[in-house]
Design a protein around this motif. Structure first.
Motif, PDB file in Angstrom:
ATOM      1  N   VAL A  41      31.519  57.177  39.960  1.00 23.09           N
ATOM      2  CA  VAL A  41      30.109  57.157  40.350  1.00 23.09           C
ATOM      3  C   VAL A  41      30.038  57.073  41.870  1.00 23.09           C
ATOM      4  N   THR A  42      29.281  57.971  42.474  1.00 20.56           N
ATOM      5  CA  THR A  42      29.143  57.993  43.929  1.00 20.56           C
ATOM      6  C   THR A  42      27.769  57.477  44.320  1.00 20.56           C
ATOM      7  N   THR A  91      26.147  46.537  38.517  1.00 21.59           N
ATOM      8  CA  THR A  91      25.361  46.039  39.647  1.00 21.59           C
ATOM      9  C   THR A  91      25.707  46.839  40.904  1.00 21.59           C
ATOM     10  N   VAL A  92      24.724  46.961  41.779  1.00 25.14           N
ATOM     11  CA  VAL A  92      24.908  47.597  43.077  1.00 25.14           C
ATOM     12  C   VAL A  92      24.434  46.606  44.140  1.00 25.14           C
ATOM     13  N   GLU A 156      29.738  47.771  41.122  1.00 26.71           N
ATOM     14  CA  GLU A 156      30.793  47.376  40.192  1.00 26.71           C
ATOM     15  C   GLU A 156      30.231  47.329  38.782  1.00 26.71           C
ATOM     16  N   GLY A 157      31.092  47.573  37.826  1.00 27.25           N
ATOM     17  CA  GLY A 157      30.734  47.553  36.416  1.00 27.25           C
ATOM     18  C   GLY A 157      31.946  47.935  35.595  1.00 27.25           C
ATOM     19  N   THR A 163      32.136  54.847  44.343  1.00 25.06           N
ATOM     20  CA  THR A 163      32.436  55.219  45.728  1.00 25.06           C
ATOM     21  C   THR A 163      31.335  54.646  46.595  1.00 25.06           C
ATOM     22  N   PRO A 164      31.650  53.739  47.520  1.00 29.50           N
ATOM     23  CA  PRO A 164      30.609  53.057  48.294  1.00 29.50           C
ATOM     24  C   PRO A 164      29.970  53.969  49.334  1.00 29.50           C
ATOM     25  N   LEU A 165      28.897  53.479  49.925  1.00 24.71           N
ATOM     26  CA  LEU A 165      28.179  54.200  50.973  1.00 24.71           C
ATOM     27  C   LEU A 165      28.009  53.280  52.173  1.00 24.71           C
ATOM     28  N   THR A 166      28.261  53.820  53.364  1.00 30.33           N
ATOM     29  CA  THR A 166      28.005  53.098  54.601  1.00 30.33           C
ATOM     30  C   THR A 166      26.924  53.836  55.380  1.00 30.33           C
TER      31      THR A 166
END
Length: 570
Positions: A41-42, A91-92, A156-157, A163-166
């Motif tokens: 998941v992005t 959760t995000v 996370e889940g 894939t995280p975002l900055t």
């Protein structure tokens, strides 16, 4: 909770038991996939936001960053329940603590200060239905030029691999404004406009390099070729999008608070058919590597001459610089729209075709670029004793001035400078009336760009003695369409009809489409009973057209619409 889209796009009653079973199986398959291997998941959204110390940073109710989750698979289309590709809690976390003292932040979901946590239990293919929410950023009393910080978004889940975002946030960075373009009073089609292209860095920081983007619509070209510029001509597709795009790169340092101009005016040429074509440009603070990416996004060819260069402009007037820079070229050309009628002979009970012609005799095209392609309308009456049994595409029934029943036909724009269209009306002669006629007419709109109003109307004549069909004294060749235009061009929604056109001039194309003339507004009726004629129809005026709900679209002296943004060239 996440701001997920509704899972129901239509009534459940439309789903059979088999379809419902398939949806349950799809959900189970998504969970099974998560059990076997993590589902990638992005987290998506803008990864860079610049906050200005000079301007208002846009509508304060609109976020600069819209966060979504992108899951594998094709997005769901159609009605019914959207099948998830994953079911299970996740959760995000949105962490903006690095922006303390840099900018004010509004976060979505359950926010505690500069940290927010969004939760969800289902994911869908693609990102359309996986919306988290928006992030709004603004300067505050602590914000200073050069302040920098980042927002990190992680997820996370169980069974998911995020894939995280900055999101990088810079305050008071380089902010380029463009030198305004004056409208030359004596400029005519075919002339060269010497554009005073330049910029002013109104931001609080210098920029290491700049990119200049130029765009000219179909009637605009750039006669010079510069070594630090790349060129792309678009000559196919919708006429609204045809033209020339240019990218020029400058490695120079652009100092804060400093104005620059090209070392020589940029030459911009217009074609003989040009009218209200648009030239626009914009400077952006983009480094060489990013400029290479912009160039790769389109089929650009490199320039061949010397480099285009910048020079500093001392004592520049800030009021002469703005976010957008564009100009219409030229504003003095004309075109000649002509309607041609038809003369036919028939006995009672016969069905005949009256072909109405619509032609642009030029020299200018009708660009309609500011309005986005508003159509031209003309009215068609029905001769006494006849009934229209089939309509051409782009026509619908209406009430003419004086209360008579007739038809309104549309010609879509942009319209080429040599466009020729045909509108075939099928008529059934219920009773023979010698010399029965009805008028075909453009509106009396007071259009300053129409060079000849004498041919703005024509006649449909049934069983006439001399076959005259034009608005004056013209003759036809006895029983056939008097000067009826041959089939004309069709160009992806632009001024199309059956058949093809001749050459469209510099930068243009010829095209074709299906039978009948095209229209962009109104209901199109392909046949069936319609109005019965009871005499000629009066020429419909502009006020009557407005009463019919046609709006300002018929007044093609091209009102100036929303500002054409710079940077459309990339």
């Amino acid at each position: 909770m996440t701001q997920q889209a509704s899972r129901r796009l239509g009534p459940l009653g439309t789903l059979g038991l088999a379809a419902a079973a398939l949806l349950v199986a799809a959900g189970a398959a998504g969970t099974a996939q998560a059990d076997d291997a993590p589902l990638p998941v992005t987290i998506t959204g803008e990864d860079r936001v610049g906050l200005s110390l000079e301007s208002d940073n846009g509508d304060p109710s609109e976020p600069q960053v819209m966060l979504r989750l992108n899951a594998p698979g094709e997005e769901f289309e159609g009605d019914g329940v959207i099948p998830p590709v994953f079911t299970g809690d996740y959760t995000v976390r949105i962490d903006a603590t690095a922006l303390a003292g840099v900018a004010s932040v509004q976060l979505p979901c359950a926010a505690d200060g500069l940290v927010a946590v969004c939760t969800g239990s289902e994911l869908y293919a693609g990102e359309r239905y996986n919306r988290l929410g928006g992030i709004r950023l603004d300067i505050d009393e602590d914000s200073e030029a050069g302040d920098f910080g980042s927002i990190t978004v992680t997820g996370e889940g169980e069974g998911l691999d995020f894939t995280p975002l900055t999101v990088d946030v810079l305050v008071g960075g380089p902010e380029f404004l463009n030198h305004e373009l004056p409208l030359p009073g004596d400029y005519r089609a075919g002339d060269i406009y010497r554009a005073p292209v330049g910029l002013r860095n109104a931001g609080g920081m210098s920029a290491e390099g700049a990119v200049l983007r130029l765009h000219g619509s179909r009637g605009v070209s750039f006669p010079d070729s510069y070594g630090n510029c790349s060129y792309a001509e678009v000559t196919t597709g919708p006429l609204l999008h045809q033209g020339t795009d240019v990218l020029c790169t400058f490695p120079d340092t652009i100092d804060a608070g400093t104005a620059y101009a090209l070392t020589e005016p940029l030459r911009v040429r217009t074609a003989d058919f040009a009218l209200h074509d648009i030239f626009t440009y914009a400077f952006t603070a983009v480094g060489p590597s990013e400029a290479a990416g912009l160039r790769a996004a389109k089929d650009y060819r490199p320039g061949t001459g010397a480099d285009l260069r910048l020079r500093k402009v001392p004592d520049a007037e800030p009021a002469e610089y703005s976010r957008y820079a564009d100009v219409d070229l030229p504003t003095t050309n004309t075109y000649d729209l002509e309607l041609t009628g038809a003369a036919v002979d028939a006995e009672a009970g016969d069905t005949v075709t009256a072909e109405i012609g619509f032609r642009n005799n030029g020299p200018a095209w009708i660009s309609a670029l500011r309005s986005g392609g508003e159509p031209i309308g003309f009215t068609v009456g029905v001769p006494e004793g006849a009934t229209v049994t089939a309509l051409p595409e782009g026509c619908r029934s209406t009430t003419l001035e004086g209360g008579e029943e007739g038809y309104l036909c549309w010609v879509s724009t942009p319209l080429l400078e040599d466009a020729e269209l045909t509108f075939p009306f099928e008529l059934r002669v219920d009773r023979v009336v010698e010399g029965a006629k009805a008028e075909v007419a453009l509106p009396e709109w007071g259009n300053p760009f129409e060079s000849d109003h004498a041919n703005d109307s024509a006649w449909i004549v049934l069983n006439g003695s001399d076959g005259s069909t034009d608005g004056g004294t013209g003759q036809t060749d006895g029983g056939t369409s008097g000067g009826t235009a041959p089939p004309g061009p069709g160009q992806d929604g632009d001024s199309g009809s059956s058949g093809t056109s001749g050459s469209s001039g510099s930068g243009g194309t010829s095209g074709s489409s299906g039978s009948g003339a095209s229209g962009t507004s109104g209901d199109v009726t392909g046949g069936g009973l319609a109005s019965t004629g009871a005499g000629g129809a009066a020429l419909i005026g502009g006020a009557a057209l407005l009463a019919l709900g046609l709006g300002a679209g018929l007044f093609l002296f091209l009102r100036r619409g929303a500002r054409h943004t710079g940077g459309t060239a990339a």
